[in-house]
Design a protein around this motif. Structure first.
Motif, short mmCIF file in Angstrom:
data_model
loop_
_atom_site.label_atom_id
_atom_site.label_comp_id
_atom_site.label_asym_id
_atom_site.label_seq_id
_atom_site.Cartn_x
_atom_site.Cartn_y
_atom_site.Cartn_z
N ASP A 1 -1.33 6.94 2.76
CA ASP A 1 -1.04 8.11 3.58
C ASP A 1 0.40 8.60 3.40
O ASP A 1 0.62 9.76 3.09
N CYS A 2 1.38 7.72 3.58
CA CYS A 2 2.78 8.17 3.54
C CYS A 2 3.55 7.67 2.33
O CYS A 2 4.68 8.09 2.09
N GLY A 3 2.97 6.73 1.54
CA GLY A 3 3.62 6.25 0.32
C GLY A 3 4.62 5.13 0.51
O GLY A 3 5.25 4.70 -0.46
N GLY B 1 -7.58 -6.98 13.89
CA GLY B 1 -6.23 -7.00 13.33
C GLY B 1 -6.27 -6.52 11.90
O GLY B 1 -7.22 -5.91 11.44
N GLY B 2 -5.25 -6.81 11.16
CA GLY B 2 -5.20 -6.40 9.77
C GLY B 2 -3.87 -5.75 9.46
O GLY B 2 -2.97 -5.72 10.28
N THR B 3 -3.76 -5.24 8.27
CA THR B 3 -2.51 -4.66 7.81
C THR B 3 -2.44 -3.20 8.21
O THR B 3 -3.35 -2.42 7.92
N ARG B 4 -1.36 -2.83 8.86
CA ARG B 4 -1.08 -1.43 9.19
C ARG B 4 0.29 -1.07 8.64
O ARG B 4 1.19 -1.90 8.63
N CYS B 5 0.43 0.16 8.22
CA CYS B 5 1.71 0.63 7.71
C CYS B 5 2.71 0.66 8.87
O CYS B 5 2.43 1.24 9.92
N PRO B 6 3.89 0.05 8.69
CA PRO B 6 4.88 0.08 9.76
C PRO B 6 5.47 1.47 9.98
O PRO B 6 6.05 1.74 11.03
N SER B 7 5.30 2.37 9.02
CA SER B 7 5.85 3.72 9.15
C SER B 7 4.90 4.68 9.86
O SER B 7 5.28 5.35 10.81
N CYS B 8 3.63 4.73 9.41
CA CYS B 8 2.71 5.73 9.97
C CYS B 8 1.52 5.12 10.72
O CYS B 8 0.78 5.83 11.38
N GLY B 9 1.30 3.80 10.59
CA GLY B 9 0.22 3.14 11.32
C GLY B 9 -1.14 3.18 10.65
O GLY B 9 -2.11 2.65 11.18
N GLU B 10 -1.26 3.79 9.48
CA GLU B 10 -2.55 3.86 8.80
C GLU B 10 -2.90 2.53 8.14
O GLU B 10 -2.04 1.69 7.94
N ARG B 11 -4.17 2.35 7.80
CA ARG B 11 -4.64 1.10 7.21
C ARG B 11 -4.98 1.19 5.72
O ARG B 11 -5.27 0.18 5.11
#
Length: 50
Positions: free
Chosen positions: A9-11, A25-35
Motif C-alpha cells: 500500500d505505502c511502500g 494477529g499477524g504482520t501489519r505495516c507500522p506506517s499505514c496499518g495494511e496487511r
C-alpha cells in the motif's frame, strides 16, 4: 540471502517481524496499518528466456 518485506500500500520497507501467536494477529505495516506485503530478496539472478 537477505530478505525484507515491502508494504504493497505505502511502500514502506522493513525486515520480517516476529508474529504474535494471537488469533487475528499477524504482520501489519507500522506506517499505514495494511496487511498486504511483497517479499523482496537480494542476490537473485534472473535468466532471460532463450
Amino acid at each position: 540471502m537477505p530478505v525484507w518485506i515491502e508494504c504493497d500500500d505505502c511502500g514502506l520497507e522493513g525486515t520480517i517481524p516476529e508474529r504474535d501467536v494471537v488469533p487475528g494477529g499477524g504482520t501489519r505495516c507500522p506506517s499505514c496499518g495494511e496487511r498486504a506485503f511483497s517479499v523482496r530478496r537480494s542476490g537473485l539472478d534472473w535468466h532471460p528466456d532463450p
